[in-house]
Design a protein around this motif. Structure first.
Motif: not given
Length: 599
Positions: A77, A80, A82, A85, A88, A119, A123, A126
């Motif tokens: 994370l 960055r 994707r 993300w 998670t 998060l 968004r 990421f």
């Protein structure tokens, strides 16, 4: 946007990424502790009337497993990623449900909800693609799985000691966890409650899931080696053949390279991604008018993958273009190019060169040029010479800006071989074209350990004469490391530092001796540069260079006589703030393999 506002936004973004990464790691630890410790009795009493035991037990198991994966994803994370993300977000939803199901743990669920909201709001930050599979990822995951399972079992036995016939302190709990995997009778463990039996069984489930996922990470790079597609290689070859104009052009087509194509698809950047660095071999190849877009596009492409872009051994032609796009440059040496139109053995300058030629001509030794395709029996004998040379110099095959002994590669090269009057082959070099330049260069140049002095001079001079007769203009002797670096008053501090190091490390590496060897052929010297994004990225760039050069065989830098290389790698890996000395030393170690070892 002003530079001040840009810096503030970057700082805010960095703080946000750090906070979400730390919170994710914290959530993983919370899941671990919550799954391993008993829930509050009054909440459990209420749940018993609503959910069956199996559902509540499953909530603990899911909380534990999601905790492990959250810990693994935290670092991604920060970079960055994707996919990290998305995973998670999914695991946080699982965590929220699991904490409520297993014991109405509102506190743990509340932390997960806060992190989930953060998060979702972030968004758009990421955007980086996932890293390519690597053995290092698998090893880190495996170590993490072992530590997580041990921690889960140790905390659980210590917190649930009333659920068994004996009690545990922390040390005993650790020993009991190890016994679960290494003894047939679980060291006599006897649960007295359903909860105790579940927890003992859950250790196997948690261990199996985490270790299997780590094993998949470990073997994934072996099963799915990401190489350039054949269509990409074909397109790259077309561009390189049309626009290649340096001694590195041929090496851009070797199988260790990946390719980035400019938005117009007219230019190609051949690069090797390692860790945080994506190291391009030379400048982008393509139409000059497309050069700016190729550089800018490669930078954006690297940003999406969370890589630091760098260009190794670039020509001086486009330095201003790199600098206008925010890159830093440092001179790393000079290439020696012999002008074949002017090369001669006549007169006083050629006196010593004539001596070597006359000596071996009298002995009946000659240089034989074998055109491709090279026969298998010759390749077999050349491999013996190569292996003997590698053992003699205590080295191993290098990559990236050099080729390596590969039958398929060498079979398609012209090869010059030194042969005695008795037919014994004692040295060889393979010839590399430069496409749009009417120049020739060499790649591998290897000889037997007991070769007679002057034999390599004889090989070089014979090649000069041979290609001069074939109307080539130049013969590239390769990079002379740190040649001409830091000599001029207006050179930057980094180059002056490299100059200082070259003077004080001469006894280890013999920079001046190698430079003098090439200089006796009276070449012209052309500067070469390393282009990198910023000073703070240099440690990652250098580590990537070393990994690309060694093919990830970092232990090659720790062999006898290479202690400086080992020191620098360890320093860069562990002490980021003290990276200056390590960077200098690692860079020099990497650049050295561009030198040609002569006699």
């Amino acid at each position: 946007m002003s530079s001040t506002l840009f810096a503030v936004r970057n700082r805010q973004k960095a703080i946000g990424l750090w906070s979400v990464s730390l919170l994710t790691a914290l959530m993983g630890l919370i899941n671990l502790l919550s799954a391993a410790t008993p829930s509050l009795p009054d909440r459990v009493v209420w749940l018993r009337d609503v959910l069956p035991l199996e559902v509540r037990i499953s909530g603990r198991l899911f909380a534990a497993v999601s905790g492990f994966f959250l810990l693994m994803l935290a670092a991604n994370l920060l970079r960055r990623k994707r996919l990290a993300w998305g995973l998670t977000v999914g695991l946080l939803i699982v965590s929220i449900v699991s904490h409520l199901v297993k014991g109405l743990d509102f506190e743990e669920s509340g932390v997960a909800i806060v992190l989930l909201v953060q998060l979702v709001l972030m968004r758009g930050w990421f955007t980086a693609q996932s890293d390519r599979p690597s053995i290092a990822q698998g090893v880190r995951s495996l170590v993490g799985a072992l530590l997580f399972t041990l921690a889960y079992g140790t905390v659980g036995f210590w917190a649930h000691d009333r659920q068994y016939t004996e009690t545990f302190n922390l040390g005993e709990a650790l020993i009991q966890t190890l016994a679960m995997f290494f003894t047939a009778d679980d060291a006599g463990l006897r649960p007295t409650t359903h909860a105790g039996k579940f927890f003992a069984d859950s250790i196997y489930w948690v261990g199996a899931i985490t270790l299997l996922s780590s094993a998949w990470m470990l073997f994934r790079p072996v099963l799915f080696r990401r190489t350039a597609l054949e269509s990409e290689r074909s397109q790259a070859k077309t561009i390189v053949t049309r626009y290649g104009a340096s001694s590195l052009a041929q090496f851009a087509l070797l199988p260790d390279k990946s390719y980035y194509f400019s938005p117009s698809r007219q230019s190609v950047v051949a690069f090797v991604p390692k860790g945080r660095g994506a190291i391009a071999l030379g400048d982008p190849m393509g139409p000059p008018a497309d050069r700016k877009e190729a550089i800018a596009g490669f930078e954006v492409f690297c940003d999406r993958n969370d890589w630091h872009p760098a260009f190794y051994q670039t020509l001086p032609d486009d330095l201003e273009l790199y600098q206008k796009q925010g890159f830093q440059t440092v001179k790393i040496g000079e290439e020696a190019i012999v002008d074949l139109n002017k090369f001669t053995l006549k007169g006083k300058p050629g006196r010593h060169l004539r001596a070597a030629v006359n000596k071996f001509n009298k002995q009946g030794t000659e240089v034989v040029f074998y055109p491709p395709p090279i026969a298998d029996d010759l390749l077999k004998e050349l491999r013996q010479i190569s292996d003997e040379w590698l053992q003699h110099v205590s080295g191993s095959e290098k990559r990236f800006s050099l080729g390596w002994f590969d039958d398929d590669y060498l079979r398609e090269c012209e090869i010059a071989v030194v042969e005695t009057d008795q037919g014994k082959r004692i040295a060889f070099a393979n010839i590399v074209p430069e496409y749009q330049l009417n120049d020739i260069t060499i790649d591998l140049m290897r000889h037997r350990a007991d070769i007679e002095g002057g034999a390599m001079d004889f090989l070089f001079i014979s090649m000069f004469q041979h290609f001069k007769e074939r109307n080539f203009d130049g013969f590239n002797l390769g990079l002379s490391v740190l040649s001409g670096v830091g000599d001029a008053p207006n050179d930057n501090r980094l180059e002056k530092g490299l100059h200082y190091l070259s003077e004080h490390m001469e006894r280890f590496y013999g920079f001046q001796g190698l430079h003098a060897y090439k200089d006796k052929f009276h070449p012209r010297w052309e500067p070469r540069y390393l282009v990198y994004p910023r000073l703070s990225a240099l440690p990652d760039v250098v580590v990537a260079l070393v990994r690309a050069d060694s093919g990830d065989r970092l232990l090659d830098y720790c062999k006898p006589g290479a202690y400086i290389r080992a020191k620098s790698i360890l320093a860069i890996s562990g002490i980021y703030r003290a990276a200056a000395e390590a960077w200098f030393e690692s860079m020099i170690s990497f650049l050295l393999r561009g030198e040609i070892l002569m006699d």
